[in-house]
Write an enzyme that holds these catalytic residues in place. Structure first.
Site, short mmCIF file in Angstrom:
data_model
loop_
_atom_site.label_atom_id
_atom_site.label_comp_id
_atom_site.label_asym_id
_atom_site.label_seq_id
_atom_site.Cartn_x
_atom_site.Cartn_y
_atom_site.Cartn_z
N ARG A 155 -167.74 66.78 51.21
CA ARG A 155 -167.55 67.53 49.96
C ARG A 155 -166.30 67.12 49.20
O ARG A 155 -166.34 66.92 47.99
CB ARG A 155 -167.42 69.03 50.24
N THR A 156 -165.19 67.02 49.89
CA THR A 156 -163.94 66.80 49.14
C THR A 156 -163.98 65.46 48.43
O THR A 156 -163.74 65.37 47.23
CB THR A 156 -162.73 66.92 50.08
N HIS A 185 -154.62 72.34 52.47
CA HIS A 185 -155.78 71.77 51.77
C HIS A 185 -155.85 72.45 50.39
O HIS A 185 -156.71 73.28 50.13
CB HIS A 185 -157.04 72.03 52.58
N ARG A 238 -156.57 62.01 51.76
CA ARG A 238 -156.72 62.84 52.96
C ARG A 238 -156.22 62.03 54.15
O ARG A 238 -156.53 60.84 54.27
CB ARG A 238 -158.19 63.20 53.17
C1 NCD Z 1 -162.45 71.49 55.37
C2 NCD Z 1 -161.35 70.54 55.79
O1 NCD Z 1 -161.52 69.32 55.68
O2 NCD Z 1 -160.32 71.05 56.20
N1 NCD Z 1 -163.55 70.83 54.78
C3 NCD Z 1 -163.58 70.68 53.43
O3 NCD Z 1 -162.77 69.99 52.88
N2 NCD Z 1 -164.47 71.39 52.74
C4 NCD Z 1 -162.89 72.42 56.44
C5 NCD Z 1 -163.33 71.83 57.73
O4 NCD Z 1 -163.40 70.62 57.90
O5 NCD Z 1 -163.63 72.64 58.61
#
Ligand code: NCD
Length: 308
Positions: A53-54, A131, A103
């Protein structure tokens, strides 16, 4: 003008955040107005850890604005595998792109990169720390669905120790009036002490409970579920012991208020049964859609692009 980065959800004032959320709502309503506003601009997505998603929502966000995308999606496919530092990488990427989202499994890596960057750097998740763009997504979702960010009782359930989305969300919501938290986790996965200390310092009401039952859910406006963060555990046996500690299924949801919203940053593993997906309170897929609008608004804000 100084380059502006996003490392923590507190980097924006509450007023700036309101403005960003208003912009995101306007984007949702008038997509065509923004379709070419970033023509010729590029975002670099520098992902040293897995993401669906990100990364894809950052890329979709830039493409929706008319811009384009470059980057890498794993450490192995970049020069990090040869030993290049994030500081060197961002200097190079600054020559190729106008803005970057990074990231990294190490806490603070995007901050180190930002210190050497001539373009805005966005923390897209640093280890078990923060985040902030998930938080923008979460608060945009909450404000859009509930109509407010204050006067809410927010339950947060699961891995509160390693879950970076949890740390950022608590920091961000703590700035609004009338917020209280119900922190639901096994003993071993409680929030880090710095999070608890900051709640105490601000006199924000919170309770810590282990069970996700009718009593726990009775007063919740929001229930924010999270997955157990397998990749941050020191041994697999502990993860296996914890992984199915909470399972929100249809039967359990029967016990919750009728207007409670269930959120989850996703990916979900077992903590929300698929039979919950059709319940009107299940808002996590809409939340993922809000992630695109939030990131479009963020890109415009950090690039200093004004909209009529
Ligand atoms: C989250 C993350 O990467 O911290 N995911 C995200 O970016 N939507 C949550 C997760 O990985 O559990």
């Amino acid at each position: 003008m100084a380059v502006r980065h996003l490392m923590s959800p507190l980097d924006f004032t509450v007023e700036e955040l309101d403005h960003l959320l208003d912009l995101a709502n306007d984007i949702e309503l008038h997509r065509e107005k923004y379709a070419h506003i970033c023509d010729g601009k590029r975002i670099a997505t520098l992902f040293y850890e897995p993401s669906t998603r990100t990364r894809l929502s950052f890329e979709a966000a830039m493409m929706n604005l008319g811009g384009s995308v470059l980057g890498f999606h794993s450490e192995d496919s970049s020069s990090a595998a040869k030993g290049e530092s994030v500081a060197d990488t961002i200097r190079i990427v600054s020559c190729y792109a106008d803005i970057a989202a990074m990231r990294h499994p190490k806490e603070g890596a995007p901050l180190v990169a930002s210190l050497k960057s001539s373009i805005p750097v966005i923390n897209a998740g640093d280890g078990g720390h923060q985040h902030p763009t998930q938080t923008l997504t979460d608060i945009l979702t909450i404000r859009s669905l509930k109509g407010r960010l204050g006067n809410l009782t927010v339950g947060i359930c699961g891995d509160l120790k390693f879950g970076r989305t949890v740390h950022s969300l608590i920091a961000s919501l703590s700035r609004y009036e009338g917020i209280s938290f119900v922190l639901i986790s096994p003993e071993e996965l409680k929030v880090p002490s710095y999070v608890r200390d900051s709640l105490r310092a601000k006199n924000i009401p919170y309770s810590e409970v282990v069970k996700l039952d009718a009593d726990t859910m009775a007063d919740l406006d929001i229930l924010y579920m999270t997955r157990v963060q397998r990749e941050r555990f020191f041994n697999e046996a502990d993860y296996v012991r914890m992984k199915d500690f909470y399972i929100l299924d249809r039967e359990k949801l029967e016990l919750a208020p009728k207007d409670m919203c269930v959120l989850h940053p996703l990916p979900r593993v077992n903590e929300i049964a698929v039979d919950v997906d059709d319940d009107p309170r299940a808002c996590y897929f809409r939340q993922a859609q809000y992630g695109v609008y939030a990131r479009m608004a963020l890109i415009l804000t950090l690039l200093g692009i004004e909209v009529d």
